[in-house]
Design a protein around this motif. Sequence first.
Motif, PDB file in Angstrom:
ATOM      1  N   ASN A  32      16.087 -13.286  35.956  1.00  6.41           N
ATOM      2  CA  ASN A  32      14.800 -13.609  36.546  1.00  6.41           C
ATOM      3  C   ASN A  32      14.105 -14.679  35.701  1.00  6.41           C
ATOM      4  O   ASN A  32      14.523 -14.964  34.569  1.00  6.41           O
ATOM      5  CB  ASN A  32      13.929 -12.357  36.703  1.00  6.41           C
ATOM      6  CG  ASN A  32      13.602 -11.709  35.391  1.00  6.41           C
ATOM      7  OD1 ASN A  32      12.831 -12.252  34.601  1.00  6.41           O
ATOM      8  ND2 ASN A  32      14.184 -10.544  35.131  1.00  6.41           N
ATOM      9  N   LEU A  33      13.057 -15.260  36.242  1.00  8.57           N
ATOM     10  CA  LEU A  33      12.397 -16.395  35.598  1.00  8.57           C
ATOM     11  C   LEU A  33      11.713 -16.010  34.297  1.00  8.57           C
ATOM     12  O   LEU A  33      11.761 -16.782  33.324  1.00  8.57           O
ATOM     13  CB  LEU A  33      11.406 -17.034  36.573  1.00  8.57           C
ATOM     14  CG  LEU A  33      12.020 -17.541  37.882  1.00  8.57           C
ATOM     15  CD1 LEU A  33      10.929 -17.999  38.837  1.00  8.57           C
ATOM     16  CD2 LEU A  33      13.027 -18.644  37.632  1.00  8.57           C
ATOM     17  N   ASP A  34      11.081 -14.865  34.239  1.00  2.23           N
ATOM     18  CA  ASP A  34      10.420 -14.431  33.004  1.00  2.23           C
ATOM     19  C   ASP A  34      11.425 -14.244  31.873  1.00  2.23           C
ATOM     20  O   ASP A  34      11.191 -14.669  30.739  1.00  2.23           O
ATOM     21  CB  ASP A  34       9.636 -13.141  33.224  1.00  2.23           C
ATOM     22  CG  ASP A  34       8.400 -13.338  34.084  1.00  2.23           C
ATOM     23  OD1 ASP A  34       7.849 -14.461  34.108  1.00  2.23           O
ATOM     24  OD2 ASP A  34       7.978 -12.364  34.731  1.00  2.23           O
ATOM     25  N   ALA A  35      12.539 -13.600  32.169  1.00  2.77           N
ATOM     26  CA  ALA A  35      13.571 -13.384  31.158  1.00  2.77           C
ATOM     27  C   ALA A  35      14.173 -14.713  30.712  1.00  2.77           C
ATOM     28  O   ALA A  35      14.489 -14.894  29.526  1.00  2.77           O
ATOM     29  CB  ALA A  35      14.655 -12.457  31.692  1.00  2.77           C
ATOM     30  N   LEU A  36      14.333 -15.645  31.630  1.00  2.40           N
ATOM     31  CA  LEU A  36      14.850 -16.962  31.276  1.00  2.40           C
ATOM     32  C   LEU A  36      13.922 -17.630  30.270  1.00  2.40           C
ATOM     33  O   LEU A  36      14.376 -18.145  29.236  1.00  2.40           O
ATOM     34  CB  LEU A  36      15.006 -17.842  32.518  1.00  2.40           C
ATOM     35  CG  LEU A  36      15.436 -19.280  32.274  1.00  2.40           C
ATOM     36  CD1 LEU A  36      16.819 -19.343  31.615  1.00  2.40           C
ATOM     37  CD2 LEU A  36      15.444 -20.056  33.595  1.00  2.40           C
ATOM     38  N   TYR A  37      12.633 -17.634  30.557  1.00  3.81           N
ATOM     39  CA  TYR A  37      11.662 -18.230  29.642  1.00  3.81           C
ATOM     40  C   TYR A  37      11.753 -17.569  28.265  1.00  3.81           C
ATOM     41  O   TYR A  37      11.837 -18.252  27.239  1.00  3.81           O
ATOM     42  CB  TYR A  37      10.249 -18.100  30.209  1.00  3.81           C
ATOM     43  CG  TYR A  37       9.201 -18.591  29.245  1.00  3.81           C
ATOM     44  CD1 TYR A  37       8.858 -19.937  29.195  1.00  3.81           C
ATOM     45  CD2 TYR A  37       8.582 -17.711  28.372  1.00  3.81           C
ATOM     46  CE1 TYR A  37       7.913 -20.387  28.294  1.00  3.81           C
ATOM     47  CE2 TYR A  37       7.641 -18.156  27.470  1.00  3.81           C
ATOM     48  CZ  TYR A  37       7.312 -19.495  27.432  1.00  3.81           C
ATOM     49  OH  TYR A  37       6.381 -19.948  26.524  1.00  3.81           O
ATOM     50  N   LEU A  69      15.819 -23.494  42.418  1.00  4.74           N
ATOM     51  CA  LEU A  69      16.170 -24.326  41.257  1.00  4.74           C
ATOM     52  C   LEU A  69      14.968 -25.108  40.748  1.00  4.74           C
ATOM     53  O   LEU A  69      14.863 -25.355  39.550  1.00  4.74           O
ATOM     54  CB  LEU A  69      17.318 -25.280  41.607  1.00  4.74           C
ATOM     55  CG  LEU A  69      18.714 -24.696  41.512  1.00  4.74           C
ATOM     56  CD1 LEU A  69      19.732 -25.669  42.101  1.00  4.74           C
ATOM     57  CD2 LEU A  69      19.069 -24.357  40.078  1.00  4.74           C
ATOM     58  N   THR A  70      14.064 -25.492  41.632  1.00  2.33           N
ATOM     59  CA  THR A  70      12.867 -26.189  41.163  1.00  2.33           C
ATOM     60  C   THR A  70      11.995 -25.241  40.342  1.00  2.33           C
ATOM     61  O   THR A  70      11.345 -25.672  39.385  1.00  2.33           O
ATOM     62  CB  THR A  70      12.056 -26.807  42.321  1.00  2.33           C
ATOM     63  OG1 THR A  70      11.580 -25.779  43.178  1.00  2.33           O
ATOM     64  CG2 THR A  70      12.889 -27.803  43.100  1.00  2.33           C
ATOM     65  N   ARG A  71      12.005 -23.976  40.670  1.00  2.00           N
ATOM     66  CA  ARG A  71      11.268 -22.993  39.872  1.00  2.00           C
ATOM     67  C   ARG A  71      11.930 -22.811  38.508  1.00  2.00           C
ATOM     68  O   ARG A  71      11.241 -22.657  37.492  1.00  2.00           O
ATOM     69  CB  ARG A  71      11.179 -21.666  40.617  1.00  2.00           C
ATOM     70  CG  ARG A  71      10.343 -21.782  41.902  1.00  2.00           C
ATOM     71  CD  ARG A  71      10.301 -20.519  42.707  1.00  2.00           C
ATOM     72  NE  ARG A  71       9.617 -19.465  41.960  1.00  2.00           N
ATOM     73  CZ  ARG A  71       9.717 -18.174  42.269  1.00  2.00           C
ATOM     74  NH1 ARG A  71      10.445 -17.783  43.298  1.00  2.00           N
ATOM     75  NH2 ARG A  71       9.076 -17.274  41.553  1.00  2.00           N
ATOM     76  N   ILE A  72      13.256 -22.830  38.476  1.00  2.00           N
ATOM     77  CA  ILE A  72      13.969 -22.724  37.199  1.00  2.00           C
ATOM     78  C   ILE A  72      13.679 -23.954  36.339  1.00  2.00           C
ATOM     79  O   ILE A  72      13.456 -23.837  35.132  1.00  2.00           O
ATOM     80  CB  ILE A  72      15.471 -22.513  37.438  1.00  2.00           C
ATOM     81  CG1 ILE A  72      15.692 -21.086  37.963  1.00  2.00           C
ATOM     82  CG2 ILE A  72      16.278 -22.766  36.171  1.00  2.00           C
ATOM     83  CD1 ILE A  72      17.113 -20.737  38.278  1.00  2.00           C
ATOM     84  N   ARG A  73      13.648 -25.120  36.964  1.00  2.17           N
ATOM     85  CA  ARG A  73      13.311 -26.330  36.203  1.00  2.17           C
ATOM     86  C   ARG A  73      11.900 -26.215  35.626  1.00  2.17           C
ATOM     87  O   ARG A  73      11.645 -26.625  34.495  1.00  2.17           O
ATOM     88  CB  ARG A  73      13.438 -27.584  37.053  1.00  2.17           C
ATOM     89  CG  ARG A  73      13.101 -28.831  36.232  1.00  2.17           C
ATOM     90  CD  ARG A  73      13.398 -30.134  36.902  1.00  2.17           C
ATOM     91  NE  ARG A  73      12.945 -30.162  38.271  1.00  2.17           N
ATOM     92  CZ  ARG A  73      13.307 -31.096  39.141  1.00  2.17           C
ATOM     93  NH1 ARG A  73      14.108 -32.061  38.775  1.00  2.17           N
ATOM     94  NH2 ARG A  73      12.856 -31.070  40.371  1.00  2.17           N
ATOM     95  N   ALA A  74      10.971 -25.632  36.362  1.00  2.00           N
ATOM     96  CA  ALA A  74       9.607 -25.440  35.861  1.00  2.00           C
ATOM     97  C   ALA A  74       9.604 -24.515  34.642  1.00  2.00           C
ATOM     98  O   ALA A  74       8.824 -24.733  33.705  1.00  2.00           O
ATOM     99  CB  ALA A  74       8.713 -24.893  36.968  1.00  2.00           C
ATOM    100  N   VAL A  75      10.458 -23.510  34.622  1.00  2.00           N
ATOM    101  CA  VAL A  75      10.561 -22.627  33.460  1.00  2.00           C
ATOM    102  C   VAL A  75      11.041 -23.422  32.248  1.00  2.00           C
ATOM    103  O   VAL A  75      10.495 -23.280  31.148  1.00  2.00           O
ATOM    104  CB  VAL A  75      11.492 -21.431  33.752  1.00  2.00           C
ATOM    105  CG1 VAL A  75      11.803 -20.644  32.485  1.00  2.00           C
ATOM    106  CG2 VAL A  75      10.881 -20.524  34.805  1.00  2.00           C
ATOM    107  N   PHE A  76      12.052 -24.259  32.441  1.00  5.73           N
ATOM    108  CA  PHE A  76      12.528 -25.106  31.341  1.00  5.73           C
ATOM    109  C   PHE A  76      11.407 -26.029  30.867  1.00  5.73           C
ATOM    110  O   PHE A  76      11.215 -26.213  29.660  1.00  5.73           O
ATOM    111  CB  PHE A  76      13.744 -25.920  31.782  1.00  5.73           C
ATOM    112  CG  PHE A  76      15.061 -25.224  31.567  1.00  5.73           C
ATOM    113  CD1 PHE A  76      15.889 -25.570  30.511  1.00  5.73           C
ATOM    114  CD2 PHE A  76      15.493 -24.241  32.438  1.00  5.73           C
ATOM    115  CE1 PHE A  76      17.107 -24.942  30.319  1.00  5.73           C
ATOM    116  CE2 PHE A  76      16.707 -23.594  32.260  1.00  5.73           C
ATOM    117  CZ  PHE A  76      17.516 -23.952  31.190  1.00  5.73           C
TER     118      PHE A  76
END
Length: 99
Positions: A32-37, A69-76
Motif C-alpha cells: 500500500n502507499l503508506d507502507a511504500l512511503y 502509478l501516478t499515485r505511486i509516483r507521488a509517494v516517491f
Amino acid sequence: MIRLDARGWHDRDDLWRDLLAGLGAPGWHGANLDALYDGLVAGENSVRPPLAVEIAGAARLPAALVAYLTRIRAVFDDAARDGAAVALRFVAPLSAAAR
C-alpha cells in the motif's frame, strides 16, 4: 537503478509484487502507499537510497493501473521532498525486438 517491465502487469498485485521485490522489501511490508512511503524514508528495504526506479511499458496498462502509478509516483516525490534520495520515472516501452 531498479528497472521494472510493466508489460505483464494486469492489476495492482502484479505491480506490487515486482516493485516490492525490486526494492528488497521485507516479507511483512504492506502493499500500500503508506507502507511504500515508510519503506522509502525509514530504510526498511534492503535496497537503500539513493535509488531510482524506472518503469517501462506503463503506457499500455489499463487506465486504472496507470492512474494508480501516478499515485505511486507521488509517494516517491513526497519521500524525496522529505529527504530520501529516491526517484520514480517512466521510460518508453521496450522495442518490439526486445519483446
